[in-house]
Design an enzyme around this catalytic site. Sequence first.
Site, mmCIF file in Angstrom:
data_model
loop_
_atom_site.group_PDB
_atom_site.id
_atom_site.type_symbol
_atom_site.label_atom_id
_atom_site.label_comp_id
_atom_site.label_asym_id
_atom_site.label_seq_id
_atom_site.Cartn_x
_atom_site.Cartn_y
_atom_site.Cartn_z
ATOM 1 N N GLY A 149 -36.252 75.854 2.686
ATOM 2 C CA GLY A 149 -36.697 74.798 1.883
ATOM 3 C C GLY A 149 -38.180 74.481 1.828
ATOM 4 N N THR A 176 -34.535 78.697 14.958
ATOM 5 C CA THR A 176 -33.933 80.253 14.639
ATOM 6 C C THR A 176 -35.362 81.149 14.332
ATOM 7 O OG1 THR A 176 -33.640 79.950 12.407
ATOM 8 C CG2 THR A 176 -31.761 79.620 13.802
ATOM 9 N N ASP A 206 -26.976 75.512 3.042
ATOM 10 C CA ASP A 206 -25.570 76.175 3.369
ATOM 11 C C ASP A 206 -25.559 77.187 4.121
ATOM 12 O OD1 ASP A 206 -24.735 73.826 1.947
ATOM 13 O OD2 ASP A 206 -24.882 74.893 -0.077
ATOM 14 N N GLY A 207 -26.329 78.294 3.929
ATOM 15 C CA GLY A 207 -26.638 79.496 4.668
ATOM 16 C C GLY A 207 -26.399 79.508 6.148
ATOM 17 N N LEU A 208 -27.442 78.504 6.493
ATOM 18 C CA LEU A 208 -27.203 78.238 8.098
ATOM 19 C C LEU A 208 -26.164 77.931 8.722
ATOM 20 C CD1 LEU A 208 -28.991 78.323 10.874
ATOM 21 C CD2 LEU A 208 -29.737 75.945 10.227
ATOM 22 N N ASN A 210 -23.144 78.314 7.284
ATOM 23 C CA ASN A 210 -22.336 79.585 7.062
ATOM 24 C C ASN A 210 -22.444 80.513 8.523
ATOM 25 O OD1 ASN A 210 -21.838 82.464 6.343
ATOM 26 N ND2 ASN A 210 -20.243 81.304 5.194
ATOM 27 N N GLU A 211 -23.745 80.604 8.854
ATOM 28 C CA GLU A 211 -23.990 81.318 10.138
ATOM 29 C C GLU A 211 -23.294 80.566 11.185
ATOM 30 O OE1 GLU A 211 -27.646 82.894 12.222
ATOM 31 O OE2 GLU A 211 -28.025 83.084 10.023
ATOM 32 N N SER A 321 -31.823 74.638 0.010
ATOM 33 C CA SER A 321 -32.414 74.721 -1.560
ATOM 34 C C SER A 321 -31.441 74.146 -2.427
ATOM 35 C CB SER A 321 -32.287 76.160 -1.958
ATOM 36 O OG SER A 321 -33.134 76.934 -1.562
#
Length: 608
Positions: A149, A176, A206-208, A210-211, A321
Amino acid sequence: MQGDGGVLFLSGVGEVTVAVAHDGLSFQPLHLDVSSSCWSSITMQPKLENKLQFSDVYAVELLDVGPVCGPWNTRTVVQGKRNTEMNRFVVHVITRSRKRPSPWVPCEYMFGHKDLETCKTWAEHISACINKEQDRPKNLMVFVHPLCGKGRGCKNWEMVAPLFERAKVKTKVIFTERAGHAYDTLASLSDKELKKFDGVIAVGGDGLFNEILNGLLSTRHRNSYPPTPEGFRYFGSNYKCQEYTNNGLSNNMATGDDVNVLSSGNLNTPDDHEPLLSTAQSTGLDISSSNLSDEPCNGDQVPLVSFPNNWFRLGIIPSGSTDAIVLSTTGWRDPVTSALLIILGKRISLDIAQVVRWKSSPSAEVLPTVRYAASFAGYGFYGEVIRESENYRWMGPARYDFSGTMVFLKHRSYEAKVAFLEVGNTRSLTTSAENTVNGVQPLQFHQSRPHKTICRTNCFICKETSTSEHNSEDEILASSRTSRENSKWVWSDGRFLSVGAAVISCRNERAPDGLVADAHLSDGFLHLLLIRDCPLPFYLWHLTQFTKKGSDPLSFKFVEHHKTPAFTFVSSHDESIWNLDGELFQACEVSVQACRGLVSLFASGPEV
């Protein structure tokens, strides 16, 4: 706290009498002439309440001697002064609008007294009361994505970190450095180390999340592979997998639903739409037989950490995002609200989609690989947009609009076969089940779409999960088998523009109702969306409906909407790309199932 202990000076109000109940504090002004201006005419801070619930108090601080403001009614003075020097303590609470849903806002109640010991006694007593709230975390691991972002990850953590410090919540913060960093850290973390924390927080998108989810579940989720239909090539066939045993890991031959998955394979995917593209392999675990034992622990032996459990929770400070998971679980894309939900220990159960890739391409070898998704798994249009966007990373978040337009104009469809499990009364939500030809439901027939039950705070549908969490594993498996015995597989094939499965509503700022407005957080179902090939203007019409609140983008004849606990997908396309919570995942043959209430989240459900 007798006598003078019951009378304190409240900043902005004046002298008040304070009473303590089992659930909170209440106080009334001693001087009636200031009460109206204190409680209803305050403009310099949020409106004060005359009662504080302990469940809304997130911190208590003892301050040095200093000024305490007199009543907001400036005509009233205390000892000839509007500000008085005295011993002080502050009660930090959350406040929000009672008339309509709104974000949570921190609010301070500053109390004063001439006697230091009186202030200490009050502060210690209130602290003891809020410490009885057992669900509140004491120690958290925090992953901060510095690039998400446009750098919002670091800024948002700097904004909310003082809240955690004030509430005396210890945080181990990890910034990270690459995609896969959080995954590798959690996958390689021993159970003994993990049990030191009450949860893991993602400061990102959402991606982090998910990780983090995959890093936790990759070696700690004991569950069967998703069920598959008889026509699926792996139905009834033997294949090898790693299975939990009391003596460690063993390679056993297993079939169908009896296979237990241990490893989720590699995580070579980007993080949250804004990450560096990972080139690292996932870290392997050297798990000893003692850690895998199901026997009671003795001495220094640490029990296996597995999911679901009622202790460990995940949280998100939204900085990505789209932040669809936060919007769908809290109703707000607000870092402060999310931080306060975490500090106060709010809890909801969240369904997770278990995605098993059987083959990455038609010519590849069969190699079951497990991944997890918390919000959405999509193929076709959804996967191609994420893949295309990787070519335009220099554009920042705008690359998704550009990539989406490019992929849309190509108007590419894909030949595929999909089978979904129809259970009980969860028949197709868009097509008539009575009009089928060779097991395929034609699109020209529609049944009226049922009334939508929207998931909200204290949702009665999702609350059923909390009672099922107390059942034993054998009871849950028996219930699952009973449900499957009362189900049937329905096949749908042809050319599709996209195939998607929504775990939750997937609300975001561009789709205020989400992809599926009535998806629930923890009902054990996926919402399978099959978008058949259609003229480009029709597809545009369908997509634009998502941007309009209250519309129904799933009512078109070329759209199939099925509520199902599991489905299977097969494609002959060489480069079949899936989008799992914004992460790329190449797979031409997959089976997917909803794992009901697999993880717990620091949230209370959507209020909006």
